[in-house]
Write a protein that holds these residues in place. Structure first.
Motif, PDB file in Angstrom:
ATOM      1  N   ALA A 199       0.835  -1.204   0.000  1.00  0.00           N
ATOM      2  CA  ALA A 199       0.000   0.000   0.000  1.00  0.00           C
ATOM      3  C   ALA A 199       0.870   1.254   0.000  1.00  0.00           C
ATOM      4  O   ALA A 199       0.559   2.241  -0.678  1.00  0.00           O
ATOM      5  CB  ALA A 199      -0.929  -0.001   1.209  1.00  0.00           C
ATOM      6  N   LEU A 200       1.954   1.219   0.756  1.00  0.00           N
ATOM      7  CA  LEU A 200       2.876   2.362   0.799  1.00  0.00           C
ATOM      8  C   LEU A 200       3.501   2.613  -0.571  1.00  0.00           C
ATOM      9  O   LEU A 200       3.527   3.753  -1.058  1.00  0.00           O
ATOM     10  CB  LEU A 200       3.964   2.103   1.841  1.00  0.00           C
ATOM     11  N   LEU A 201       4.008   1.575  -1.196  1.00  0.00           N
ATOM     12  CA  LEU A 201       4.651   1.721  -2.503  1.00  0.00           C
ATOM     13  C   LEU A 201       3.675   2.251  -3.549  1.00  0.00           C
ATOM     14  O   LEU A 201       4.024   3.102  -4.366  1.00  0.00           O
ATOM     15  CB  LEU A 201       5.233   0.377  -2.949  1.00  0.00           C
ATOM     16  N   GLN A 202       2.456   1.748  -3.496  1.00  0.00           N
ATOM     17  CA  GLN A 202       1.446   2.201  -4.456  1.00  0.00           C
ATOM     18  C   GLN A 202       1.077   3.658  -4.217  1.00  0.00           C
ATOM     19  O   GLN A 202       0.897   4.425  -5.171  1.00  0.00           O
ATOM     20  CB  GLN A 202       0.201   1.316  -4.372  1.00  0.00           C
ATOM     21  N   SER A 203       1.003   4.060  -2.958  1.00  0.00           N
ATOM     22  CA  SER A 203       0.567   5.421  -2.633  1.00  0.00           C
ATOM     23  C   SER A 203       1.550   6.481  -3.104  1.00  0.00           C
ATOM     24  O   SER A 203       1.153   7.595  -3.435  1.00  0.00           O
ATOM     25  CB  SER A 203       0.337   5.560  -1.119  1.00  0.00           C
ATOM     26  N   VAL A 204       2.832   6.140  -3.139  1.00  0.00           N
ATOM     27  CA  VAL A 204       3.841   7.120  -3.566  1.00  0.00           C
ATOM     28  C   VAL A 204       4.374   6.834  -4.965  1.00  0.00           C
ATOM     29  O   VAL A 204       5.200   7.584  -5.489  1.00  0.00           O
ATOM     30  CB  VAL A 204       5.021   7.178  -2.568  1.00  0.00           C
ATOM     31  N   GLY A 205       3.914   5.744  -5.580  1.00  0.00           N
ATOM     32  CA  GLY A 205       4.346   5.413  -6.927  1.00  0.00           C
ATOM     33  C   GLY A 205       5.787   4.972  -7.020  1.00  0.00           C
ATOM     34  O   GLY A 205       6.469   5.251  -8.011  1.00  0.00           O
ATOM     35  N   PHE A 206       6.257   4.241  -6.001  1.00  0.00           N
ATOM     36  CA  PHE A 206       7.652   3.782  -5.997  1.00  0.00           C
ATOM     37  C   PHE A 206       7.713   2.335  -6.464  1.00  0.00           C
ATOM     38  O   PHE A 206       6.974   1.474  -5.990  1.00  0.00           O
ATOM     39  CB  PHE A 206       8.243   3.901  -4.594  1.00  0.00           C
ATOM     40  N   ASN A 207       8.618   2.069  -7.399  1.00  0.00           N
ATOM     41  CA  ASN A 207       8.755   0.744  -7.997  1.00  0.00           C
ATOM     42  C   ASN A 207       9.241  -0.272  -6.950  1.00  0.00           C
ATOM     43  O   ASN A 207      10.306  -0.084  -6.363  1.00  0.00           O
ATOM     44  CB  ASN A 207       9.761   0.812  -9.150  1.00  0.00           C
ATOM     45  N   PRO A 208       8.491  -1.355  -6.697  1.00  0.00           N
ATOM     46  CA  PRO A 208       8.930  -2.355  -5.717  1.00  0.00           C
ATOM     47  C   PRO A 208      10.316  -2.916  -6.006  1.00  0.00           C
ATOM     48  O   PRO A 208      11.056  -3.272  -5.087  1.00  0.00           O
ATOM     49  CB  PRO A 208       7.863  -3.450  -5.819  1.00  0.00           C
TER      50      PRO A 208
END
Length: 259
Positions: A112-121
């Motif tokens: 959820a955090l990665l999606q919220s800021v648009g950071f590539n896993p």
């Protein structure tokens, strides 16, 4: 110093994050950095080393979870901002405590955090100390993040009195990070040189990358470079630095493709 006081500092973002670059040998680039909570800004304007508080936090289970959640969230947000400003593919390396990784909702929180800021896993990697116990749930969570979403996993402080090879068989690590004590004996201690060569051979057999920490002299840098170690980290390369300085460093040494 009460738990409430420390919790308020965490929630008020009093901990300032610094980044320390990881050098990619062979390519002579730096797109990866490790994040630290380095300084605490106290009410009234005073600044003290964060380590004073971190030692207290790790003694308390509730504080550990509170800080871990804040730390990873803040690190990812700052990495996303750094990537945008630098226009390069920045990889963030975060130290992860096993208590936090073992939570039932850990995977969902990270995604959820990665999606919220648009950071590539695939630009996030977790470092886990071999000295820390990891529960079966923690192992399951980390392997899922690695196998399904491409988040990197590194076993850090390798060789610091534990050498937990069993953990290498349970967690799907991408690499190991040599404890800084290895670099301290390079290149003048013959036995340490042999040990490092053996560890590099073991890592190659297991298809693991190696990062050498604690590089402080040109001789150490040259040795690990010639040994074909993947990455290096240490004061010779750079000390941990505030994010604005890290941006300048990455702009100087990064490339626009992943390293």
């Amino acid at each position: 110093m009460t738990n409430r006081y420390i919790t308020d500092l965490i929630h008020n973002n009093a901990f300032e994050l610094y980044g320390q670059p990881k050098w990619t040998f062979g390519k002579k680039t730096c797109n990866t950095y490790e994040v630290f909570a380095e300084v605490v800004h106290l009410p009234g304007g005073a600044e003290i080393p964060a380590q004073i508080f971190l030692e207290l936090i790790e003694r308390d289970a509730a504080l550990t979870l509170t800080f871990s959640e804040w730390f990873i969230k803040s690190a990812v947000i700052s990495a996303a901002e750094l990537s945008e400003k630098s226009h390069s593919h920045v990889t963030l390396s975060v130290n992860l405590l096993p208590q936090y990784a073992s939570q039932e909702n850990f995977v969902d929180q990270v995604l959820a955090l990665l999606q919220s800021v648009g950071f590539n896993p695939r630009k996030l990697q977790f470092e886990l100390s071999e000295a820390q116990d990891l529960s079966p749930k923690g192992i399951e969570n980390l392997n899922r993040l690695h196998d399904e979403y491409g988040i990197g996993l590194y076993l850090s402080n390798f060789g610091k009195g534990y050498s937990n090879l069993n953990l290498l068989s349970e967690v799907h690590f991408d690499g190991i990070e040599l404890d800084r004590s290895f670099a301290a004996g390079i290149p003048h201690q013959e036995m340490m040189v042999r040990i490092v060569v053996a560890v590099q051979s073991l890592a190659h057999t297991l298809d693991l990358k190696v990062c050498a920490k604690g590089i402080e002299t040109p001789e150490q840098f040259e040795y690990f470079d010639e040994l074909d170690v993947y990455k290096g980290q240490g004061y010779l390369i750079s000390k941990p630095m505030p994010m604005d300085q890290l941006l300048e460093y990455i702009n100087m040494y990064s490339v626009h493709t992943a390293d």
